[in-house]
Scaffold this motif. Structure first.
Motif, PDB file in Angstrom:
ATOM      1  N   ASP A  49     -23.789  -8.885   7.617  1.00 45.73           N
ATOM      2  CA  ASP A  49     -25.157  -9.804   7.957  1.00 45.73           C
ATOM      3  C   ASP A  49     -25.950  -9.214   9.072  1.00 45.73           C
ATOM      4  N   ILE A  50     -24.688  -8.467  10.073  1.00 49.32           N
ATOM      5  CA  ILE A  50     -25.163  -8.277  11.219  1.00 49.32           C
ATOM      6  C   ILE A  50     -25.659  -6.723  11.382  1.00 49.32           C
ATOM      7  N   ALA A  51     -24.869  -6.171  10.453  1.00 51.60           N
ATOM      8  CA  ALA A  51     -25.157  -4.855  10.319  1.00 51.60           C
ATOM      9  C   ALA A  51     -26.894  -4.848   9.554  1.00 51.60           C
ATOM     10  N   GLY A  52     -27.088  -5.344   8.985  1.00 50.19           N
ATOM     11  CA  GLY A  52     -28.552  -5.223   8.612  1.00 50.19           C
ATOM     12  C   GLY A  52     -29.370  -5.641   9.237  1.00 50.19           C
ATOM     13  N   MET A  53     -29.451  -6.623  10.266  1.00 53.57           N
ATOM     14  CA  MET A  53     -30.261  -7.480  10.908  1.00 53.57           C
ATOM     15  C   MET A  53     -30.821  -6.074  12.360  1.00 53.57           C
ATOM     16  N   ILE A  54     -31.645  -5.830  12.112  1.00 52.94           N
ATOM     17  CA  ILE A  54     -32.668  -4.448  13.276  1.00 52.94           C
ATOM     18  C   ILE A  54     -31.665  -5.315  15.067  1.00 52.94           C
ATOM     19  N   HIS A  55     -30.894  -4.368  14.851  1.00 48.53           N
ATOM     20  CA  HIS A  55     -31.150  -4.509  16.686  1.00 48.53           C
ATOM     21  C   HIS A  55     -31.984  -3.186  17.452  1.00 48.53           C
ATOM     22  N   ALA A  56     -32.461  -3.736  19.108  1.00 48.80           N
ATOM     23  CA  ALA A  56     -33.390  -3.122  19.775  1.00 48.80           C
ATOM     24  C   ALA A  56     -32.478  -2.171  20.669  1.00 48.80           C
ATOM     25  N   HIS A  57     -33.003  -0.801  20.208  1.00 54.41           N
ATOM     26  CA  HIS A  57     -32.816   0.233  21.512  1.00 54.41           C
ATOM     27  C   HIS A  57     -33.311   1.248  22.259  1.00 54.41           C
ATOM     28  N   PRO A  58     -32.701   1.007  22.857  1.00 57.98           N
ATOM     29  CA  PRO A  58     -31.700   1.194  23.157  1.00 57.98           C
ATOM     30  C   PRO A  58     -30.638   0.207  23.761  1.00 57.98           C
ATOM     31  N   THR A  59     -29.744   0.058  23.103  1.00 62.23           N
ATOM     32  CA  THR A  59     -28.970  -2.223  23.587  1.00 62.23           C
ATOM     33  C   THR A  59     -27.251  -1.381  23.475  1.00 62.23           C
ATOM     34  N   LEU A  60     -26.649  -2.059  24.286  1.00 62.09           N
ATOM     35  CA  LEU A  60     -25.300  -1.682  23.664  1.00 62.09           C
ATOM     36  C   LEU A  60     -24.929  -2.950  22.644  1.00 62.09           C
ATOM     37  N   SER A  61     -25.780  -3.569  22.496  1.00 62.22           N
ATOM     38  CA  SER A  61     -25.070  -4.899  21.355  1.00 62.22           C
ATOM     39  C   SER A  61     -25.144  -3.992  19.700  1.00 62.22           C
ATOM     40  N   GLU A  62     -26.241  -2.430  19.814  1.00 64.92           N
ATOM     41  CA  GLU A  62     -25.870  -1.764  19.221  1.00 64.92           C
ATOM     42  C   GLU A  62     -24.685  -1.438  18.477  1.00 64.92           C
ATOM     43  N   SER A  63     -23.394  -1.214  19.282  1.00 66.23           N
ATOM     44  CA  SER A  63     -22.230  -0.642  19.106  1.00 66.23           C
ATOM     45  C   SER A  63     -21.741  -1.676  18.323  1.00 66.23           C
ATOM     46  N   LEU A  64     -22.399  -3.159  18.457  1.00 68.88           N
ATOM     47  CA  LEU A  64     -21.996  -4.722  17.428  1.00 68.88           C
ATOM     48  C   LEU A  64     -22.208  -3.612  16.403  1.00 68.88           C
ATOM     49  N   GLN A  65     -23.145  -3.602  16.398  1.00 71.95           N
ATOM     50  CA  GLN A  65     -24.623  -3.701  14.515  1.00 71.95           C
ATOM     51  C   GLN A  65     -23.546  -1.950  13.739  1.00 71.95           C
ATOM     52  N   GLU A  66     -23.105  -1.565  14.741  1.00 68.70           N
ATOM     53  CA  GLU A  66     -21.933  -0.063  14.137  1.00 68.70           C
ATOM     54  C   GLU A  66     -21.174  -0.403  13.860  1.00 68.70           C
ATOM     55  N   CYS A  67     -20.508  -1.205  14.586  1.00 65.74           N
ATOM     56  CA  CYS A  67     -19.457  -1.645  14.088  1.00 65.74           C
ATOM     57  C   CYS A  67     -18.972  -2.731  12.596  1.00 65.74           C
ATOM     58  N   MET A  68     -19.893  -3.212  13.002  1.00 64.22           N
ATOM     59  CA  MET A  68     -19.804  -3.788  11.350  1.00 64.22           C
ATOM     60  C   MET A  68     -20.272  -3.323  10.443  1.00 64.22           C
ATOM     61  N   ARG A  69     -20.888  -1.944  10.598  1.00 62.82           N
ATOM     62  CA  ARG A  69     -21.365  -1.998   9.939  1.00 62.82           C
ATOM     63  C   ARG A  69     -19.849  -0.091   9.197  1.00 62.82           C
ATOM     64  N   ALA A  70     -19.570   0.117  10.643  1.00 62.74           N
ATOM     65  CA  ALA A  70     -17.796   0.954  10.363  1.00 62.74           C
ATOM     66  C   ALA A  70     -16.857  -0.506   9.765  1.00 62.74           C
ATOM     67  N   ALA A  71     -17.560  -1.460   9.617  1.00 58.10           N
ATOM     68  CA  ALA A  71     -15.983  -2.279   8.841  1.00 58.10           C
ATOM     69  C   ALA A  71     -17.023  -1.894   6.991  1.00 58.10           C
ATOM     70  N   GLY A  72     -18.409  -1.869   6.897  1.00 51.68           N
ATOM     71  CA  GLY A  72     -18.364  -1.309   5.534  1.00 51.68           C
ATOM     72  C   GLY A  72     -18.116   0.204   5.020  1.00 51.68           C
ATOM     73  N   GLY A  73     -17.616   0.611   5.944  1.00 47.89           N
ATOM     74  CA  GLY A  73     -17.557   2.284   5.999  1.00 47.89           C
ATOM     75  C   GLY A  73     -18.258   2.969   6.139  1.00 47.89           C
ATOM     76  N   GLN A  74     -19.376   2.795   6.882  1.00 46.41           N
ATOM     77  CA  GLN A  74     -21.176   3.063   7.100  1.00 46.41           C
ATOM     78  C   GLN A  74     -21.636   3.224   8.295  1.00 46.41           C
ATOM     79  N   PRO A  75     -20.676   3.530   9.602  1.00 45.51           N
ATOM     80  CA  PRO A  75     -21.345   4.118  10.113  1.00 45.51           C
ATOM     81  C   PRO A  75     -22.219   5.103  10.401  1.00 45.51           C
ATOM     82  N   ILE A  76     -23.524   5.061  11.278  1.00 44.35           N
ATOM     83  CA  ILE A  76     -24.143   5.763  11.284  1.00 44.35           C
ATOM     84  C   ILE A  76     -23.773   6.988  12.883  1.00 44.35           C
ATOM     85  N   HIS A  77     -23.371   6.248  13.142  1.00 35.72           N
ATOM     86  CA  HIS A  77     -23.242   7.130  14.967  1.00 35.72           C
ATOM     87  C   HIS A  77     -22.030   7.290  15.045  1.00 35.72           C
ATOM     88  N   MET A  78     -21.412   8.157  13.996  1.00 33.80           N
ATOM     89  CA  MET A  78     -19.479   7.893  14.445  1.00 33.80           C
ATOM     90  C   MET A  78     -19.389   9.157  13.246  1.00 33.80           C
TER      91      MET A  78
END
Ligand code: FAD
Length: 464
Positions: A435-464
């Motif tokens: 749910d967090i991974a799918g929410m659009i986060h403003a760019h550039p923000t530090l909060s994007e690291s939360l979104q990426e971390c949540m993507r990483a929990a599903g095995g699909q981070p984009i910037h790592m």
């Protein structure tokens, strides 16, 4: 016109537990009074959260000034007048103190400036023997610095947190015994103002109640700043003279050393203010000094409630305030009554890089036997962290391997104490990482690291 009704609720202590409970009681139609022997706002406002955060803010200003040298601007920080720094911290507390008094008055909560003791389960007595009756009693008397034998505070050589916050001049060197939240925040502040700091911690890492991996980022940053960090090290004894303190240290491996500093700050913990407040008169027993309570903070004595630092939940202002609200809502018959969810209490440490978390730490998750997945995303993977030169940090999340439920979240880095709330909202709303991974986060923000971390929990981070 004054409200002549008898009190529904009498509260001892106007810290964040007591004054918030008083205001909530008034909102729910209860007539309440708060008895305070010192300053409304309690430790938090006067000798805790607020003045310490003001010092951190001023330390950050000094450090930012020094960084201007990178673009050719020289700032002369040797002119620093610490007496003025102290004054600023007192002004911040003073402004908020007026605010708390005003809020109590606005809500019709009587503030009685006196020392109270419980005389019966529906009666307090003040220092001159005057009785105040109330249908219910709420104990919110807070805590004080824990003094260990051999390390007694004299507030000259050996300081408590209150003594540190009262300093008007800086020592040349400071030994900080205890690297919990308070010890780490003061280590950061004193180092920023040019004090030679040694931070001593008995546990194997600083901030022993935080996640070890996250905290290692802070420990590395402290060492880079020149703070000497001694973990796995016990302060055994302390000798004081007119000029210095001499502390005997023992490492977990048995190695003995001596630490000499101009002053020592002892922040081993806190002790609840439950002695001398009349608990005997209602046969209310404590456990290790703390008052045992049930789900809605009612004690074993019906009609007597306890909240905040006198209860063995985390000693935090927001916990005290929430417990105060929960207790009062229960007294007022709110349906369904709210409870405090211990897995959703945020912890926040405000030195830079900041540390914030809630829920299970990795070591706890391992010990619990719950199958879990861990995802980590480094701050430096986001454009904002690089653009604003704050790459030191990481976001870490632990999720249930079967259900994807968020079990715990840990952030170290700039703005961590603000960012944790997005994760906590997700947890309390029972959202999943996707749910967090799918929410659009403003760019550039530090909060994007939360979104990426949540993507990483599903095995699909984009910037790592
Ligand atoms: P207190 O705030 O301790 O208030 C209790 C009040 O009761 C006091 O005003 C006292 O005078 C009064 N009282 C006691 N006995 C009597 C009596 N018999 N009659 C009348 N009045 C009485 N927490 C955070 O969440 N965030 C932070 O950043 C943070 N930073 C901190 C920094 C420092 C240096 C310290 C020391 C603490 C910090 N804390 C922080 C912890 C926070 O201050 C406490 O958890 C919080 O103040 C507890 O609230 P309380 O209402 O239980 O008690």
């Amino acid at each position: 016109m004054a409200d002549a009704r008898p009190y529904d609720l009498v509260i001892i202590g106007a810290g964040p537990g007591g004054y918030v409970a008083g205001i909530r009681a008034a909102q729910l139609g209860l007539k309440a009074c708060v008895v305070e022997k010192d300053k409304p706002g309690g430790v938090c406002l006067n000798w805790g959260c607020i003045p310490s955060k003001n010092l951190i803010h001023q330390a950050n200003l000094v450090l930012s000034g020094k960084q201007l040298a990178h673009i050719g601007v020289q700032v002369e920080t040797s002119m620093l007048d610490y007496g003025k720094v102290y004054e600023k911290s007192r002004q911040a507390a003073g402004r908020l103190l007026k605010g708390v008094k005003g809020l109590l008055q606005k809500n019709g909560v009587d503030l009685i400036q006196d020392t109270a003791r419980i005389a019966a389960r529906n009666k307090l007595v003040l220092s001159d023997g005057t009785g105040i009756e109330g249908k219910k009693i709420l104990i919110a008397t807070g805590s004080r610095p824990l003094a260990l034998p051999g390390f007694a505070f004299d507030e000259e050589r050996v300081l408590s947190s209150t003594g540190l916050l009262s300093l008007k001049t800086l020592p040349k060197s400071l030994a900080i015994l205890g690297a919990g939240a308070i010890g780490c925040e003061f280590a950061y502040v004193m180092n920023a103002f040019g004090v030679q700091v040694t931070l001593v911690e008995m546990a194997d890492h600083i901030l022993p109640f935080e996640d070890e991996e996250t905290v290692s980022v802070l420990a590395a940053s402290f060492r880079r700043k020149g703070i000497t960090v001694l973990t796995g090290t016990r302060a055994v004894s302390l000798e004081r003279s007119d000029r210095q303190v001499t502390i005997a240290l023992e490492a977990s491996g048995g190695e003995k050393t001596t630490l000499i500093a101009e002053k020592a700050l002892c922040v081993f913990g806190r002790t609840p203010n439950t002695d001398g407040i009349g608990l005997d008169s209602i046969s209310l027993k404590t456990e290790s000094g703390y008052i045992p309570v049930g789900d809605y903070n009612e004690t074993s004595v019906p009609g007597v409630f306890a909240v905040g630092d006198v209860v063995a939940t985390p000693l935090l202002a927001h916990v005290a305030s929430r417990e105060g609200q929960v207790a009062v809502e229960y007294m007022a018959g709110c349906n369904p009554p709210r409870r405090v969810d211990v897995n959703a209490i945020p912890s926040a440490i405000y030195c830079e890089p900041q540390v914030a978390s809630f829920g299970l730490r990795e070591a706890q998750a391992k010990a619990s036997g719950i199958p879990f997945k861990k995802a980590v995303f480094p701050y430096r993977g986001t454009g904002k962290a690089v653009a604003v030169e704050q790459p030191d940090g990481m976001v870490k999340v632990l999720v249930d391997a079967d259900t994807d439920e968020i079990l715990g979240a840990h952030i170290v880095g700039a703005d961590a104490t603000e960012m944790i709330h997005e994760m906590l909202l997700a947890k309390t709303a029972e959202l999943l990482p996707q749910d967090i991974a799918g929410m659009i986060h403003a760019h550039p923000t530090l909060s994007e690291s939360l979104q990426e971390c949540m993507r990483a929990a599903g095995g699909q981070p984009i910037h790592m």
